[in-house]
Design an enzyme around this catalytic site. Structure first.
Site, PDB file in Angstrom:
ATOM      1  N   ASP A 106       0.858  -1.185   0.000  1.00 56.11           N
ATOM      2  CA  ASP A 106       0.000   0.000   0.000  1.00 56.11           C
ATOM      3  C   ASP A 106       0.898   1.240   0.000  1.00 56.11           C
ATOM      4  O   ASP A 106       1.872   1.319   0.750  1.00 56.11           O
ATOM      5  CB  ASP A 106      -0.894  -0.009   1.250  1.00 56.11           C
ATOM      6  CG  ASP A 106      -2.017   1.017   1.158  1.00 56.11           C
ATOM      7  OD1 ASP A 106      -3.192   0.609   1.173  1.00 56.11           O
ATOM      8  OD2 ASP A 106      -1.714   2.229   1.070  1.00 56.11           O
ATOM      9  N   ILE A 107       0.562   2.207  -0.844  1.00 55.06           N
ATOM     10  CA  ILE A 107       1.396   3.397  -0.997  1.00 55.06           C
ATOM     11  C   ILE A 107       1.364   4.282   0.261  1.00 55.06           C
ATOM     12  O   ILE A 107       2.294   5.050   0.503  1.00 55.06           O
ATOM     13  CB  ILE A 107       0.938   4.171  -2.263  1.00 55.06           C
ATOM     14  CG1 ILE A 107       2.047   5.036  -2.810  1.00 55.06           C
ATOM     15  CG2 ILE A 107      -0.308   4.971  -2.017  1.00 55.06           C
ATOM     16  CD1 ILE A 107       1.751   5.572  -4.196  1.00 55.06           C
ATOM     17  N   ASN A 145     -12.721  -3.220   2.479  1.00 55.22           N
ATOM     18  CA  ASN A 145     -13.684  -2.127   2.583  1.00 55.22           C
ATOM     19  C   ASN A 145     -14.565  -2.169   1.345  1.00 55.22           C
ATOM     20  O   ASN A 145     -14.064  -2.061   0.229  1.00 55.22           O
ATOM     21  CB  ASN A 145     -12.934  -0.791   2.686  1.00 55.22           C
ATOM     22  CG  ASN A 145     -12.035  -0.732   3.904  1.00 55.22           C
ATOM     23  OD1 ASN A 145     -12.306  -1.377   4.905  1.00 55.22           O
ATOM     24  ND2 ASN A 145     -10.961   0.032   3.821  1.00 55.22           N
ATOM     25  N   GLN A 184     -14.170   2.553   1.319  1.00 52.00           N
ATOM     26  CA  GLN A 184     -13.532   2.138   0.061  1.00 52.00           C
ATOM     27  C   GLN A 184     -13.236   3.374  -0.774  1.00 52.00           C
ATOM     28  O   GLN A 184     -14.108   4.234  -0.961  1.00 52.00           O
ATOM     29  CB  GLN A 184     -14.426   1.168  -0.730  1.00 52.00           C
ATOM     30  CG  GLN A 184     -13.708   0.622  -1.968  1.00 52.00           C
ATOM     31  CD  GLN A 184     -14.512  -0.440  -2.725  1.00 52.00           C
ATOM     32  OE1 GLN A 184     -15.671  -0.724  -2.389  1.00 52.00           O
ATOM     33  NE2 GLN A 184     -13.903  -1.012  -3.751  1.00 52.00           N
ATOM     34  N   SER A 185     -11.987   3.485  -1.257  1.00 52.76           N
ATOM     35  CA  SER A 185     -11.611   4.632  -2.083  1.00 52.76           C
ATOM     36  C   SER A 185     -11.090   4.217  -3.451  1.00 52.76           C
ATOM     37  O   SER A 185     -11.104   5.004  -4.384  1.00 52.76           O
ATOM     38  CB  SER A 185     -10.551   5.484  -1.370  1.00 52.76           C
ATOM     39  OG  SER A 185      -9.397   4.709  -1.123  1.00 52.76           O
ATOM     40  N   HIS A 201     -10.029  -5.269  -3.203  1.00 52.53           N
ATOM     41  CA  HIS A 201      -8.702  -5.537  -2.625  1.00 52.53           C
ATOM     42  C   HIS A 201      -8.833  -5.889  -1.157  1.00 52.53           C
ATOM     43  O   HIS A 201      -9.686  -5.365  -0.453  1.00 52.53           O
ATOM     44  CB  HIS A 201      -7.766  -4.337  -2.807  1.00 52.53           C
ATOM     45  CG  HIS A 201      -8.341  -3.046  -2.319  1.00 52.53           C
ATOM     46  ND1 HIS A 201      -9.233  -2.298  -3.065  1.00 52.53           N
ATOM     47  CD2 HIS A 201      -8.177  -2.375  -1.163  1.00 52.53           C
ATOM     48  CE1 HIS A 201      -9.581  -1.227  -2.382  1.00 52.53           C
ATOM     49  NE2 HIS A 201      -8.953  -1.242  -1.217  1.00 52.53           N
ATOM     50  N   LEU A 202      -7.933  -6.781  -0.745  1.00 48.20           N
ATOM     51  CA  LEU A 202      -7.862  -7.196   0.654  1.00 48.20           C
ATOM     52  C   LEU A 202      -6.647  -6.513   1.283  1.00 48.20           C
ATOM     53  O   LEU A 202      -5.531  -6.626   0.773  1.00 48.20           O
ATOM     54  CB  LEU A 202      -7.697  -8.718   0.720  1.00 48.20           C
ATOM     55  CG  LEU A 202      -7.629  -9.344   2.109  1.00 48.20           C
ATOM     56  CD1 LEU A 202      -8.972  -9.204   2.834  1.00 48.20           C
ATOM     57  CD2 LEU A 202      -7.248 -10.831   1.996  1.00 48.20           C
ATOM     58  N   HIS A 203      -6.880  -5.778   2.381  1.00 46.59           N
ATOM     59  CA  HIS A 203      -5.776  -5.177   3.135  1.00 46.59           C
ATOM     60  C   HIS A 203      -5.188  -6.236   4.061  1.00 46.59           C
ATOM     61  O   HIS A 203      -5.939  -6.921   4.772  1.00 46.59           O
ATOM     62  CB  HIS A 203      -6.282  -4.032   4.016  1.00 46.59           C
ATOM     63  CG  HIS A 203      -6.796  -2.843   3.267  1.00 46.59           C
ATOM     64  ND1 HIS A 203      -6.026  -1.727   3.022  1.00 46.59           N
ATOM     65  CD2 HIS A 203      -8.010  -2.578   2.716  1.00 46.59           C
ATOM     66  CE1 HIS A 203      -6.754  -0.821   2.362  1.00 46.59           C
ATOM     67  NE2 HIS A 203      -7.966  -1.320   2.169  1.00 46.59           N
TER      68      HIS A 203
HETATM   69  P1  AMP Z   1      -9.602   1.443   0.333  1.00 47.61           P
HETATM   70  O1  AMP Z   1      -9.745   2.755   1.044  1.00 47.61           O
HETATM   71  O2  AMP Z   1     -10.014   0.251   1.128  1.00 47.61           O
HETATM   72  O3  AMP Z   1     -10.279   1.495  -1.033  1.00 47.61           O
HETATM   73  O4  AMP Z   1      -8.061   1.249   0.106  1.00 47.61           O
HETATM   74  C1  AMP Z   1      -7.400   1.752  -0.986  1.00 47.61           C
HETATM   75  C2  AMP Z   1      -5.958   1.688  -0.647  1.00 47.61           C
HETATM   76  O5  AMP Z   1      -5.194   1.821  -1.822  1.00 47.61           O
HETATM   77  C3  AMP Z   1      -5.505   2.812   0.289  1.00 47.61           C
HETATM   78  O6  AMP Z   1      -4.967   2.209   1.459  1.00 47.61           O
HETATM   79  C4  AMP Z   1      -4.457   3.569  -0.520  1.00 47.61           C
HETATM   80  O7  AMP Z   1      -3.377   4.011   0.264  1.00 47.61           O
HETATM   81  C5  AMP Z   1      -4.027   2.536  -1.515  1.00 47.61           C
HETATM   82  N1  AMP Z   1      -3.534   3.031  -2.794  1.00 47.61           N
HETATM   83  C6  AMP Z   1      -4.084   3.984  -3.580  1.00 47.61           C
HETATM   84  N2  AMP Z   1      -3.368   4.137  -4.708  1.00 47.61           N
HETATM   85  C7  AMP Z   1      -2.349   3.246  -4.630  1.00 47.61           C
HETATM   86  C8  AMP Z   1      -1.256   2.910  -5.474  1.00 47.61           C
HETATM   87  N3  AMP Z   1      -1.071   3.530  -6.643  1.00 47.61           N
HETATM   88  N4  AMP Z   1      -0.409   1.949  -5.077  1.00 47.61           N
HETATM   89  C9  AMP Z   1      -0.576   1.324  -3.891  1.00 47.61           C
HETATM   90  N5  AMP Z   1      -1.581   1.591  -3.050  1.00 47.61           N
HETATM   91  C10 AMP Z   1      -2.453   2.538  -3.407  1.00 47.61           C
END
Ligand code: AMP
Ligand code: ZN
Length: 141
Positions: free
Chosen positions: A30-31, A87, A94-95, A100-102
């Site tokens: 995760d970035i 999420n 969710q963003s 995706h699984l954290h």
């Molecule tokens: P969510 O909020 O559950 O949708 O998680 C999305 C996750 O993706 C967040 O933790 C972000 O930090 C991560 N994220 C967004 N863009 C990237 C990227 N280019 N590479 C790696 N992680 C990312």
């Protein structure tokens, strides 16, 4: 999907620190990690959330999450515990709308609030962490 950042990572056109990949699943750091080593496991085939995620592929995503969690415990990260989270929907934080699984390594007494951690986080030395985690994943049975 053409404008999906995780599809770009899966296709190799978007930058990422890859931790694991196979025919169905890709895992990368995760970035903006909640803790160092925070990894995302995604299906190669785009689905936006739980509703359109093929359960068989969801099973593979989860299995890879288990393997990475084991590597977080046994390898250099030395996790004492792991949070797994998916999420689903904006109301659930969710963003990025590619399922995706954290996989978030935890240490005893780390005082990270998992929910607050999603709001306050910073990038760390992703390349070193990815290399160490890849090695630990590869040495899993
Ligand atoms: P969510 O909020 O559950 O949708 O998680 C999305 C996750 O993706 C967040 O933790 C972000 O930090 C991560 N994220 C967004 N863009 C990237 C990227 N280019 N590479 C790696 N992680 C990312
Ligand atoms: Zn996608």
């Amino acid at each position: 999907m053409s404008d999906c950042i995780f599809c770009a990572i899966v296709e190799g056109t978007g930058p990422a620190h890859i931790v694991y990949s196979d025919d169905d699943v890709v895992a990368f750091l995760d970035i903006s990690p909640v803790t160092s080593g925070h990894t995302l496991v995604v299906p190669r085939r785009h689905s936006s959330g739980l509703a359109d995620l093929d359960p068989a592929i969801g099973g593979k995503v989860f299995a890879v999450g288990q393997r990475i969690a084991a590597a977080m415990r046994s390898g250099a990260i030395g996790a004492d515990g792991v949070n797994l989270a998916m999420n689903d929907g904006r109301a659930a934080f969710q963003s990025v709308f590619h399922s995706h699984l954290h996989v978030v390594p935890r240490h005893t007494g780390d005082k990270v609030s998992f929910v607050k951690g999603f709001l306050t986080r910073r990038a760390r030395d992703l390349e070193t962490v990815a290399a160490s985690l890849r090695e630990a994943v590869e040495s899993q049975p």
